[in-house]
Design a protein around this motif. Structure first.
Motif, PDB file in Angstrom:
ATOM      1  N   TRP A  84     -15.673  50.653  -8.564  1.00  0.00           N
ATOM      2  CA  TRP A  84     -14.861  51.731  -9.287  1.00  0.00           C
ATOM      3  C   TRP A  84     -15.069  50.702 -10.253  1.00  0.00           C
ATOM      4  N   HIS A  85     -15.682  50.973 -11.022  1.00  0.00           N
ATOM      5  CA  HIS A  85     -15.224  50.882 -13.371  1.00  0.00           C
ATOM      6  C   HIS A  85     -14.825  51.181 -14.077  1.00  0.00           C
ATOM      7  N   SER A  86     -13.181  51.418 -13.322  1.00  0.00           N
ATOM      8  CA  SER A  86     -12.448  51.758 -13.975  1.00  0.00           C
ATOM      9  C   SER A  86     -11.479  51.041 -14.798  1.00  0.00           C
ATOM     10  N   HIS A  87     -11.078  51.243 -16.711  1.00  0.00           N
ATOM     11  CA  HIS A  87     -10.135  51.083 -16.889  1.00  0.00           C
ATOM     12  C   HIS A  87      -8.887  51.169 -16.471  1.00  0.00           C
ATOM     13  N   GLY A  88      -8.340  52.025 -15.730  1.00  0.00           N
ATOM     14  CA  GLY A  88      -7.625  52.605 -15.580  1.00  0.00           C
ATOM     15  C   GLY A  88      -7.447  54.350 -16.004  1.00  0.00           C
ATOM     16  N   ASN A  89      -6.194  55.425 -15.978  1.00  0.00           N
ATOM     17  CA  ASN A  89      -6.014  56.967 -16.307  1.00  0.00           C
ATOM     18  C   ASN A  89      -5.351  57.306 -16.547  1.00  0.00           C
TER      19      ASN A  89
ATOM     20  N   PHE B 316      -6.172  48.269 -13.452  1.00  0.00           N
ATOM     21  CA  PHE B 316      -5.941  49.009 -13.918  1.00  0.00           C
ATOM     22  C   PHE B 316      -5.161  49.174 -15.012  1.00  0.00           C
ATOM     23  N   GLY B 317      -5.335  49.571 -15.937  1.00  0.00           N
ATOM     24  CA  GLY B 317      -4.414  50.007 -16.844  1.00  0.00           C
ATOM     25  C   GLY B 317      -3.647  48.940 -17.666  1.00  0.00           C
ATOM     26  N   GLY B 377     -10.766  50.461  -4.421  1.00  0.00           N
ATOM     27  CA  GLY B 377     -11.731  51.087  -5.155  1.00  0.00           C
ATOM     28  C   GLY B 377     -12.811  49.630  -5.278  1.00  0.00           C
TER      29      GLY B 377
END
Lengths: 266, 587
Positions: A84-89, B316-317, B377
């Motif tokens: 999952w290519h996510s840099h954060g939320n 993440f973050g 993930g």
């Protein structure tokens, strides 16, 4: 198979930690004695301890479950499916900043009353300020105790008629008492484990400490601040008497230390 | 954000030096950051063995008080009838802490990994001040010699690693210790010089020598961790150095900065006085509390990098991670008082320090959530690096949560200076930081030596260490709640602690297991240098600039100064379908 093994490895340890913690009181590894504090402020400290413990256990279980779930799903992700290519939320960050922040602030402010009760005069019981029973002077490696003559008040400086004992602190039970804590040489710490009371004895300072033994009895008094090679053997006893017996004991002590024996023979 | 100031155009010519140095300047008195980093790494690993042996001796005494230690007793403790004397026990825990803090954890993070990784990760040919860098390493040895010499005094440095006066300030307070405490303080001063030289160097290098395109917010979190640590050190260390010299003056010149008057210590003449012992505590903890974060932040940074790579996922973050590290560092300066809740300082201060201390759990929690988010993930692969990184996170959760108990002043009245605090800082320092170090050793070993470490052995080492660690340190929480004070040579003298002997024995067996497991690491570390599989340039398919250089990188690091096009965590990017990573230096 490898995946399951590692998952179980990381699962077993928090489960074991929880089980051992749950059995701690039964196996007598927890609070000393029967686990119930011997002083009223001790009961409040225990209450705060258990409150933090409950919050921490919930957080511990929550984070471990999240971590285990993340490990389990991430290690089983099919090869053809990319990570999952996510840099954060941003929203998530806000949530997990504000909620723990609020809980932590609650914990912090919830502590203040008991601390004030223990250390700040205006918040402690009135008797804790007036009922001054002794001066405790720590020294390598013993506790020297000075009591005022029965019927007199304890003065800052030694007075004629003051009584002394070593490694035995006698107090009346069922009422708050105050001592003046000093050190004659290096730093020590006055620690009553079953009463949950601790205060460093600092050379050059006279520190008032108050506590209350709920019931008559003998309680351990030890040193909790490194004071040299004999630190571990600085054991002593706190002896709480029923009030009348306490007065008699003080009179007896005075007689022992000041009566030359002539008066009686006459 | 300004990019690096090093001009890139003329770099091609001088970046790759022709390496014709004499072997002594190449491998011993080298100014090359990589050699210095490896020197730091190997020295600190040896120190870790010494510190570990001291710990095992402590555990022996707690499990089998006053009994003879097999093999060792007859030789070492012949004078005391084969027993560990209480004086020696005091020395043991003092030196265990000293070695582990000043000669292992601080120098292995900043000295070894900071040195090795910072220039490589920001695309610089070396540190800004290579000679200062070399001096920083060689200042560790006078410190080690001072600490070692203090062992030749009967009483040794007998005041714990915190060296509270009056015990540490007056010769008579610890008979036989003689000059040892002064030597100890000089040792700490030398370590301080060493760290200070390092920290100035790291700051300058990170600010001035980043490759073109390496903006501050494109730096890997490892570099951020090192940078924040360097700032912390630069501001906090002078205070300890000054305090240490004041204490030396108290001991040797009779200045009485920390000694009040009229104390009759060990039947000697009354002290002259005029000083205040609490002053030392304030000065000491003003450094030593930030030092806790100096021992943690670089590991936090490295873990973030390794988890991202092992999960093939961006951290993440990224920015919240940086902000939370900065918050930890900032708050770290205003929480020193929580070591002094029951010291007799103004009780009102207890409340403010409590609020600040409890709030420091917040950035720590944010980091934990973000690490879990990083794994979430991803494509997790179980290897030694992953296992050590994951257990960093789970151990840090325990260490973080147990901190709240002590931050809460009323609860601290009871558990202060009991084994609860010992449990807490071992979970953070051993459970978290050391697992981070183990992970980092396995992760960057190929870059350091051009060979891979054996992953099987790494996993066995991990499992045994993990079991031994929890068996040793988890029950310490119980000992603390049972009211067992720390630094007791024989707690069972007191009736209310007698029943804890079997638990202590169990912990000692666990500690022995943990100690033995380290031989696997040593074997794996040195064996892999010789027999390890040859490592390619980028064995983990990672993004950082350090993987652009050959393994091991030559003097000058890069063939040509790399250009940086993106952040360090572009793993599994949808914009790059052919690979699941996207190196920072690739267009």
């Amino acid at each position: 198979m490898k995946r399951l093994c590692w998952f179980l490895f990381f699962l077993i340890w928090p489960v074991l930690a929880l089980i051992v913690s749950a059995f701690t009181p039964r196996w007598n590894w927890g609070f000393p004695g029967d686990g119930v504090s011997d002083s009223p402020i001790g009961a409040e400290i225990d209450h705060l301890f258990y409150l933090i413990l409950i919050i921490c256990v919930i957080v511990f279980i929550g984070t471990q479950i999240a971590l285990l779930y993340a490990i389990w799903t991430a290690s089983g992700r099919p090869k053809e499916k990319r990570a999952w290519h996510s840099h954060g939320n941003h929203k998530l960050e806000l949530i997990w900043t504000i909620i723990p922040g609020a809980i932590l602030l609650f914990i912090a402010f919830y502590q203040m009353r008991v601390w004030a009760e223990f250390r700040i005069d205006s918040a402690s019981p009135e008797k804790a300020q007036t009922n001054i029973v002794a001066e405790v002077s720590a020294r390598q490696f013993e506790w020297r105790i000075r009591y005022p003559e029965p019927g007199k008040k304890l003065e800052k400086k030694p007075q004629p008629g003051d009584m002394y004992s070593v490694n035995e602190l006698h107090i009346p039970a069922g009422t708050p008492v105050r001592i003046y804590l000093r050190s004659l040489d290096v730093q020590h710490s006055f620690f009553l484990p079953t009463l949950r009371v601790k205060q460093d004895a600092v050379p050059g300072l006279v520190i008032p400490v108050w506590f209350e033994a709920k019931k008559p009895g003998e309680y351990p008094l030890v040193c909790a601040e490194l004071c040299g090679w004999g630190h571990y053997k600085m054991g002593a006893k706190l002896i709480a008497h029923p009030p009348e017996e306490y007065e008699q004991y003080m009179k007896k002590l005075h007689q022992e230390q000041y009566d030359d024996g002539y008066a009686k023979k006459k | 954000m300004s990019t690096a100031t090093l001009s890139s155009s003329d770099d091609h010519s001088h970046a790759m030096h022709v390496d014709n140095r004499w072997w002594i300047t190449k491998y011993v008195f080298s100014t090359d950051h990589k050699v210095i980093g490896i020197q730091f790494l190997i020295s600190t690993l040896i120190m870790m063995l010494i510190g570990g042996l001291l710990a095992l001796a402590i555990r022996w005494q707690l499990a089998f008080p006053w009994s003879q230690m097999p093999w060792v007793s007859a030789e070492v403790f012949a004078e005391t009838g084969g027993q560990i004397s209480p004086e020696f026990y005091t020395m043991l825990f003092t030196m265990h802490a000293t070695v582990m803090i000043f000669l292992v954890v601080i120098p292995i993070l900043a000295g070894a990994f900071g040195n090795f990784l910072i220039p490589l990760m920001i695309g610089a040919p070396d540190m800004a001040f290579p000679r200062l860098n070399m001096m920083s390493y060689w200042f560790m040895w006078p410190a080690a010699i001072c600490f070692g010499l203090s062992f030749f005094y009967e009483g040794g440095p007998a005041a714990g690693w915190t060296s509270y006066p009056v015990l540490a300030a007056v010769y008579e307070a610890a008979p036989g210790s003689g000059f040892a405490q002064t030597l100890w303080l000089l040792g700490v001063t030398f370590v301080g010089f060493s760290s200070m030289m390092g920290s100035i160097n790291y700051m300058t290098t990170i600010i001035n020598m980043r490759a073109p395109g390496m903006t501050l917010f494109r730096m890997p979190l490892t570099v951020w961790g090192m940078f924040i640590t360097a700032v912390l050190q630069a501001f906090a260390l002078p205070v300890l150095t000054a305090a240490g010299l004041m204490l030396v003056a108290d001991r040797e010149l009779g200045t009485c900065f920390f000694v009040p008057g009229g104390l009759v210590i060990n039947n000697a003449e009354p002290t002259v006085g005029g000083g205040q012992p609490l002053l030392w505590q304030h000065l000491f903890w003003f450094y030593s509390h930030p030092a806790v974060y100096i021992m943690l932040l670089p590991a936090m940074g490295m873990i973030s990098d390794m988890l991202a790579c092992m999960c093939r996922k961006p951290v993440f973050g990224y920015r919240p991670m940086i902000y939370s590290m900065s918050t930890i560092a900032g708050l770290g300066f205003i929480v020193w008082g929580h070591h002094m809740f029951i010291s007799g300082m103004n009780p009102a201060l207890g409340m403010t320090f409590m609020v600040a201390t409890i709030m420091i759990a917040l950035p720590s929690a944010i980091k934990v959530f973000n690490w879990i988010g990083t794994i979430w993930g991803g494509h997790l692969q179980f290897n030694t690096v992953t296992l050590n990184s994951v257990s960093f996170v789970t151990m840090f959760i325990v260490g973080g949560l147990s901190g709240i108990f002590m931050a809460a002043v009323p609860v601290d009245i009871y558990i202060h200076d009991t084994y609860f605090i010992v449990a807490h800082f071992h979970y953070v320092l051993f459970g978290a930081t050391l697992f981070g170090i183990f992970a980092a050793i396995h992760f960057w070993f190929p870059k350091m030596f051009g060979r891979m470490m054996n992953d099987k052995l790494g996993q066995i080492h991990f499992v045994l260490t993990f079991i031994g660690l929890n068996g040793t340190f988890f029950p310490m929480h119980m000992l603390g709640i049972a009211g067992m004070p720390r630094r007791y040579a024989d707690p069972y003298l007191h009736e209310y602690l007698e029943h804890l002997l079997p638990l202590n024995q169990f912990m000692t067996y666990s500690a022995i297991l943990m100690g033995l497991a380290q031989f696997i690491l040593i074997y794996n570390f040195f064996g892999s240098m010789i027999w390890g599989k040859k490592a390619p340039k980028n064995p983990w398919n990672a993004n950082g600039l350090e993987w652009e250089a050959p393994s091991p990188p030559p003097h000058g690091n890069f063939e040509k100064t790399p250009n940086v096009y993106r952040g360090p965590y572009e793993y599994s990017s949808p914009d790059r379908p052919e690979e699941d990573y996207w190196p920072q230096a690739e267009e």
